[in-house]
Design an enzyme around this catalytic site. Sequence first.
Site, PDB file in Angstrom:
ATOM      1  N   LYS A  19     -12.100   0.601  13.212  1.00 55.44           N
ATOM      2  CA  LYS A  19     -10.773   0.909  13.758  1.00 55.44           C
ATOM      3  C   LYS A  19     -10.825   1.023  15.285  1.00 55.44           C
ATOM      4  CE  LYS A  19      -7.898   0.832  10.404  1.00 55.44           C
ATOM      5  NZ  LYS A  19      -6.755  -0.095  10.460  1.00 55.44           N
TER       6      LYS A  19
ATOM      7  N   TYR B  15     -16.201   2.685   9.216  1.00 60.16           N
ATOM      8  CA  TYR B  15     -14.737   2.647   9.218  1.00 60.16           C
ATOM      9  C   TYR B  15     -14.212   3.066  10.589  1.00 60.16           C
ATOM     10  CZ  TYR B  15      -9.909   3.726   8.051  1.00 60.16           C
ATOM     11  OH  TYR B  15      -8.541   3.760   8.025  1.00 60.16           O
TER      12      TYR B  15
ATOM     13  N   GLY C 138      -3.413  -1.887  -2.648  1.00 64.59           N
ATOM     14  CA  GLY C 138      -1.955  -1.901  -2.805  1.00 64.59           C
ATOM     15  C   GLY C 138      -1.606  -2.228  -4.256  1.00 64.59           C
TER      16      GLY C 138
ATOM     17  N   ALA D  95      -1.728  -0.016  12.983  1.00 64.69           N
ATOM     18  CA  ALA D  95      -2.013   1.297  12.390  1.00 64.69           C
ATOM     19  C   ALA D  95      -3.505   1.560  12.482  1.00 64.69           C
ATOM     20  CB  ALA D  95      -1.560   1.305  10.930  1.00 64.69           C
TER      21      ALA D  95
ATOM     22  N   GLY E  67       0.840  -1.204   0.000  1.00 68.81           N
ATOM     23  CA  GLY E  67       0.000   0.000   0.000  1.00 68.81           C
ATOM     24  C   GLY E  67       0.870   1.247   0.000  1.00 68.81           C
ATOM     25  N   PHE E  68       0.209   2.385   0.041  1.00 75.94           N
ATOM     26  CA  PHE E  68       0.938   3.651  -0.016  1.00 75.94           C
ATOM     27  C   PHE E  68       1.890   3.803   1.181  1.00 75.94           C
ATOM     28  CE2 PHE E  68       0.326   8.065   1.707  1.00 75.94           C
ATOM     29  CZ  PHE E  68       1.423   8.606   1.056  1.00 75.94           C
TER      30      PHE E  68
ATOM     31  N   LEU F  89      -0.688  -2.945   8.912  1.00 78.35           N
ATOM     32  CA  LEU F  89      -1.213  -1.790   8.166  1.00 78.35           C
ATOM     33  C   LEU F  89      -2.344  -2.171   7.216  1.00 78.35           C
ATOM     34  CD1 LEU F  89       1.575  -0.619   9.163  1.00 78.35           C
ATOM     35  CD2 LEU F  89       1.672   0.630   7.031  1.00 78.35           C
TER      36      LEU F  89
END
Length: 342
Positions: free
Chosen positions: A154, A150, A37, A118, A11-12, A77
């Site tokens: 998390k 979301y 990704g 993360a 991923g970024f 992540l």
Amino acid sequence: MSRVLVTGGAGFIGSHLCEALVERGDEVYVIDDLSTGRLENVAQLDGHRAFHFTSGTILNYPLLESLVRKVDRIFHLAAVVGVQKIIEVPIDTIEINVLGAHNVLTLAARHNKPCLLASSSEVYGKSNKHPFTEDDDAVYGPTTKSRWGYACSKAIDEFLALAYFRSKKLPITIARLFNTTGPRQTGRYGMVLPRFVEQALRGEPITVFGSGQQSRCFADVSDVVTALILLTDIPEAAGQVFNIGNPEEITIGELAGLVKEMTESASPIRLIPYDEAYQPGFEDMQRRVPNIEKLHRLTGFSPKIKLAQIAHRVITGKLQEMETDVPVMPGPSMGVRFGVRQ
Ligand code: UDP
């Protein structure tokens, strides 16, 4: 040198983290399902003897376990990210973010591997208390609005991680990432800075959602990666939550103006109502500012890259990507200013 597993390593943020870890001499294992990704993100690590890539999902428990066994510690992540994506695939968002994190945590505990989770500044929700400090209350909208799925996914990950710390003595640190941007980030899933840059470079309207008065604080991915690594190097960080971000604040309307100016683009700036941009009844956060004192106290971390430089890095990266992609019509002196085209 240690052996490290990075879930979501293509991923970024994950790919920048992998580069930094390999550079400092770690042996890096990646698992990524390549949903958001991209292999291009880790192309520069391909063939490096300290880099091992596995294409697969963190929902595949035996596969994940085979990787956890190989390493000394884990950076978790992998997640469904991006507001656009979360609205499009609400089931995946909850399942991957919650069940995937559950898999990582149970395996980390079973094999006693320290872990960094993360998380996201989304967990603060739409609270009006600024800046956000780790122990602040979270304020969410109703379950009928999928955006909050979301934030809740998390938040559940964080509850679970802290429970594993307390009950199973798993050394786990939680990093709440605020808006992170930089080279290689795609605008495809909604992330505003690469979107604005792509729009400006293509001469398309720069789409500011809502009034443009909402603000964000953008950190460069290289600063965020530095903070992540610092945190995992300090055992006292375990069992704690840390904000990671850059407190420099800008409204989204101002950001659009900055991108337009820096790219010397002729693109108009267009206001798009939230209902049209996302879905009817969409709720946005009006401000999101990190308090990073706790992180600074423990690690000495301060972000080094300021917003103008971050924008510059994103523009330079997009120009390079677009040169091998579709034709771009930059402003007259852009090549000189950004040093990409001669
Ligand atoms: N945004 C925008 N135009 C776009 C994409 C995003 O105005 O093309 C706004 C979005 O509504 C939000 C902010 O930019 O207010 C940051 O959006 P992003 O998805 O990057 O991250 P968020 O902070 O919402 O997680």
